[in-house]
Design a protein around this motif. Sequence first.
Motif, PDB file in Angstrom:
ATOM      1  N   ARG A 208       5.697  -5.990  10.807  1.00  0.00           N
ATOM      2  CA  ARG A 208       4.433  -5.563  10.208  1.00  0.00           C
ATOM      3  C   ARG A 208       4.553  -5.508   8.692  1.00  0.00           C
ATOM      4  NH1 ARG A 208       1.840  -0.375  12.639  1.00  0.00           N
ATOM      5  NH2 ARG A 208       4.038   0.069  12.786  1.00  0.00           N
ATOM      6  N   ASN A 209       5.700  -5.042   8.185  1.00  0.00           N
ATOM      7  CA  ASN A 209       5.878  -4.926   6.733  1.00  0.00           C
ATOM      8  C   ASN A 209       5.999  -6.278   6.051  1.00  0.00           C
ATOM      9  OD1 ASN A 209       5.733  -2.161   6.849  1.00  0.00           O
ATOM     10  ND2 ASN A 209       7.936  -1.904   7.034  1.00  0.00           N
ATOM     11  N   GLU A 210       6.361  -7.315   6.807  1.00  0.00           N
ATOM     12  CA  GLU A 210       6.468  -8.647   6.222  1.00  0.00           C
ATOM     13  C   GLU A 210       5.114  -9.334   6.108  1.00  0.00           C
ATOM     14  OE1 GLU A 210       9.200 -10.205   9.076  1.00  0.00           O
ATOM     15  OE2 GLU A 210      10.926  -9.860   7.794  1.00  0.00           O
TER      16      GLU A 210
ATOM     17  N   LEU B  65       1.973  -7.389   6.080  1.00  0.00           N
ATOM     18  CA  LEU B  65       0.956  -6.503   5.506  1.00  0.00           C
ATOM     19  C   LEU B  65       1.518  -5.742   4.319  1.00  0.00           C
ATOM     20  CD1 LEU B  65      -0.496  -4.804   8.709  1.00  0.00           C
ATOM     21  CD2 LEU B  65      -1.586  -6.558   7.337  1.00  0.00           C
ATOM     22  N   PRO B  66       0.702  -5.558   3.291  1.00  0.00           N
ATOM     23  CA  PRO B  66       1.122  -4.670   2.204  1.00  0.00           C
ATOM     24  C   PRO B  66       1.310  -3.256   2.757  1.00  0.00           C
ATOM     25  CG  PRO B  66      -0.857  -5.899   1.597  1.00  0.00           C
ATOM     26  CD  PRO B  66      -0.600  -6.145   3.048  1.00  0.00           C
ATOM     27  N   SER B  67       2.084  -2.429   2.076  1.00  0.00           N
ATOM     28  CA  SER B  67       2.413  -1.107   2.589  1.00  0.00           C
ATOM     29  C   SER B  67       1.185  -0.244   2.855  1.00  0.00           C
ATOM     30  CB  SER B  67       3.375  -0.388   1.651  1.00  0.00           C
ATOM     31  OG  SER B  67       2.788  -0.209   0.390  1.00  0.00           O
ATOM     32  N   ASP B  68       0.147  -0.344   2.016  1.00  0.00           N
ATOM     33  CA  ASP B  68      -1.048   0.477   2.259  1.00  0.00           C
ATOM     34  C   ASP B  68      -1.764   0.041   3.532  1.00  0.00           C
ATOM     35  OD1 ASP B  68      -1.782  -1.909   0.961  1.00  0.00           O
ATOM     36  OD2 ASP B  68      -3.582  -0.989   0.082  1.00  0.00           O
ATOM     37  N   GLU B  69      -1.808  -1.256   3.809  1.00  0.00           N
ATOM     38  CA  GLU B  69      -2.431  -1.735   5.039  1.00  0.00           C
ATOM     39  C   GLU B  69      -1.560  -1.401   6.255  1.00  0.00           C
ATOM     40  OE1 GLU B  69      -3.243  -5.863   4.418  1.00  0.00           O
ATOM     41  OE2 GLU B  69      -5.006  -5.441   3.205  1.00  0.00           O
TER      42      GLU B  69
END
Length: 62
Positions: A15-17, A19-23
Motif C-alpha cells: 500500500r505504501n508503494e 499510495l502517498p502516506s496521507d492516502e
Amino acid sequence: MMDNTPVRNQATPSRNEILPSDEAMETEDELQKLISLVQQRYHLAREKAEERVRAFLDTYTQ
C-alpha cells in the motif's frame, strides 16, 4: 511438514508503494470503520471481526 504461511505476490506493490502516506492513512481509517461495522453487525470480538475482514480482502489480493 508444509508451511502454510501466505506468500505475498512479489509483483503486487505494498500500500505504501502505491499510495502517498496521507492516502494510505485514509485507507487505514476506512479499514478500521469496516472492521467496526462487521464487529457490531455480527456481535464479534474486535479481533474476530478484523480476521474476517482481512480474510475477505485477501481473496481480492491473491
